[in-house]
Every structure is written in C-alpha cells, then in structure tokens.
Design an enzyme around this catalytic site. Structure first.
Site, mmCIF file in Angstrom:
data_model
loop_
_atom_site.group_PDB
_atom_site.id
_atom_site.type_symbol
_atom_site.label_atom_id
_atom_site.label_comp_id
_atom_site.label_asym_id
_atom_site.label_seq_id
_atom_site.Cartn_x
_atom_site.Cartn_y
_atom_site.Cartn_z
ATOM 1 N N LEU A 82 88.130 -35.228 5.277
ATOM 2 C CA LEU A 82 87.505 -35.175 3.958
ATOM 3 C C LEU A 82 88.540 -35.375 2.854
ATOM 4 C CD1 LEU A 82 85.133 -32.202 4.792
ATOM 5 C CD2 LEU A 82 84.464 -34.589 4.424
ATOM 6 N N PRO A 83 88.101 -35.559 1.601
ATOM 7 C CA PRO A 83 89.047 -35.898 0.532
ATOM 8 C C PRO A 83 90.133 -34.868 0.272
ATOM 9 C CG PRO A 83 86.818 -36.437 -0.139
ATOM 10 C CD PRO A 83 86.703 -35.691 1.146
ATOM 11 N N LYS B 248 96.923 -37.454 -5.411
ATOM 12 C CA LYS B 248 96.552 -36.115 -4.952
ATOM 13 C C LYS B 248 97.613 -35.542 -4.016
ATOM 14 C CE LYS B 248 94.095 -35.560 -1.475
ATOM 15 N NZ LYS B 248 94.296 -35.284 -0.022
ATOM 16 N N LYS C 178 102.565 -33.649 5.824
ATOM 17 C CA LYS C 178 101.874 -34.852 5.340
ATOM 18 C C LYS C 178 102.144 -35.062 3.853
ATOM 19 C CE LYS C 178 99.159 -38.353 4.819
ATOM 20 N NZ LYS C 178 97.708 -38.353 5.061
#
Length: 296
Positions: A72-73, A246, A177
C-alpha cells in the site's frame, strides 16, 4: 508458531498497484492460492484483467489466509486496512502479516506491538527493484521482524525476490528501504547535476554517462536511469516522484527522531518534496531532471 508457508497455501494480497500486480502474479506462478484486494475499483479491474483472483472485500480475501501481504502507499494505509473490523475478525494467531509497503519504521514498531498483543505476527519486508524486477521475480527484499516469523515467509519471498536480507528487529526492513531510497535519490540528483554542469561546459551528455559508468562515479542512476529515462526523454522508470518524496521524508524523519544529524538527508527531503509539488506527485521520479537540465 506455525511452520513455513508453502504452496498451495492461501495468501491475501492487499494493494494491487503497479508493483502489487506482478508480485501477486509471481506468487500465483509459484503455486500459492491467492486472493487479492484493492480499495480502488480501477485497480481491481486491472488486476482481474491481469489474471489476479479477487476477494469480494479485504476481509473476504484475508479469511483463512496463511499470510496477508500488504503493498500500500504508506504505513497509515496499512494500519487502516489491518484495523478494519471485518479484517480484524478474519485474522487469527496463525495468520502471518507481511507489510511489503514502504512504511514509516517507527510506525511499524507500533503496529507490530499492537498485532502482537492479539497474538498475530507482523514482519516488514519492503522491496527494491521497480516494476521490471517485480515482473521477473528478482526484487531485493529487506525483512525486519522475529527470525521465526521471517522463516515462515521464505517460500513467499523466494517467489518474488532474488536477494533476501534479514535486516533486524521489527521496523528494520522499513528503515533500510527508506535509507536505500535516500542514497538512490541523492545519487540521482548528483548525477543529473553533474550532467548539467558538463553540458554547459560543452561536454556531450551521453559521453559523460559512459565515462561515469567506467569510473568511480558509477551508481544506479548512471547505469539505469540517465540514458534510459532522462536523456531519452522517456521518464518511464515506473516509480513516482511522490513516492520518492515520501520515502525521503521518512528517512529524514527517522534521523531526526533518533537524534542523528543528517543535513544532506534533510536537504534531499526538502528538494524532492518541492519537486513533487512542481511536477505533480504522479510524475515519474526521473522527471526531476526537468528541474535541473534545461533540455530534459
């Protein structure tokens, strides 16, 4: 804890975007029984057309699943999906939850604790490699969580990735990440700026890329982005500038939260946030070159 999850075990895959669909397809190809779900109707239509079986809802996809994978985002979307009352009712102590999204590592620690209180194991396992490596099953997977839980996911990871890294405790995969994408984004900006300076001086941009790739300036951007997506004008790497911004914000916030001075990370977060505002969050992340190279 239950043993390794192997085919034909039922797997729920929540989040069927550009990365989710090929990752889900790899699991189907490996023999797992997959049910997918996405909140967005167009994503469900596209996933179904790509041969991904769908549940009637997220909860229906999760029911009796040995593992629930989220792609998901961000972490907020993951938490919202997992805290849906119907999904809560579908999860049991035998369910392994695997968040493969790029989520905030501190938020992941909190979610891990919340699920553990219900007897449910969570591991974070974000990926790197883009759509092309999702399609051919050669993603790099960065796993965080208890070793026994990661052991259970080995066959799942083997279907989707080539390089599987055990990064540490809960949240470690998501931290890795974010930091990987920080290094990637900084390297891309440095490479584009170098080409901009060289071009103004009179150097040929394509020759510069060749020299960089034969020299110590070589990085992911020089190898697979400058010619392929920037000098070509294609800007089609498959990863958006909004998602990169993000991830850079996550890396900067993590450094600040744990008291590490990282001024370049803060500057990269600012710069990519501004680029996303200028170009639109949906633009390919390589399009940041348009703000640096006049001819891009």
């Amino acid at each position: 804890m239950a043993g390794m999850i192997s085919p034909p075990a039922a797997i729920a895959f929540i989040g069927l975007g550009k990365m989710g669909v090929p990752m889900a397809a790899r699991l189907i190809g490996a023999g797992f029984t997959l049910r997918g779900w996405d909140l967005a109707p167009p994503a469900r239509v596209a996933a179904s057309a790509a041969g991904i079986p769908l549940g009637a809802s997220a909860a229906e996809a999760c029911r009796d699943a040995a593992a629930v994978i989220t792609m998901l985002p961000d972490g907020k979307a993951v938490r919202a999906a997992l805290e849906d009352p119907a999904v809560v009712a579908a999860l049991t102590a035998e369910t392994l939850v695997i968040d493969m999204s790029s989520s905030d590592p501190l938020g992941t620690r909190a979610l891990h604790a919340a699920l553990a209180a219900r007897g449910i194991a969570l591991i974070d396992a974000p990926v790197s490699g883009g759509v092309s490596r999702a399609i051919d099953g050669t993603l790099a997977i960065m796993a965080g969580g208890e070793g026994a839980a990661i052991d259970r996911a080995e066959a799942l990871f083997a279907a989707m990735g080539k390089h599987i890294f055990r990064c540490g405790p809960p949240g470690a995969g998501h931290a890795m990440k974010a930091l990987n994408n920080y290094v990637s984004a900084a390297g891309l900006v440095a490479a584009i700026e170098a080409v901009a300076v060289g071009a103004r001086f009179g150097l040929d941009a394509a020759t510069m890329v060749d020299v960089l790739n034969a020299s110590t300036g070589r990085n992911n951007a020089t190898e697979v982005k400058l010619k392929q997506h920037i000098l070509s004008g294609g800007f089609g790497s498959g990863f958006s500038i909004g998602l990169m911004a993000k991830d850079l914000a996550t890396a900067g916030a993590l450094a600040e939260a744990i008291g590490v001075e990282a001024p370049l990370a803060a500057e990269m977060a600012r710069r990519w946030r501004a680029a996303a505002a200028d170009l639109g969050a949906a633009a390919d992340h390589t399009a940041i070159a348009r703000l640096i190279l006049p001819q891009a």
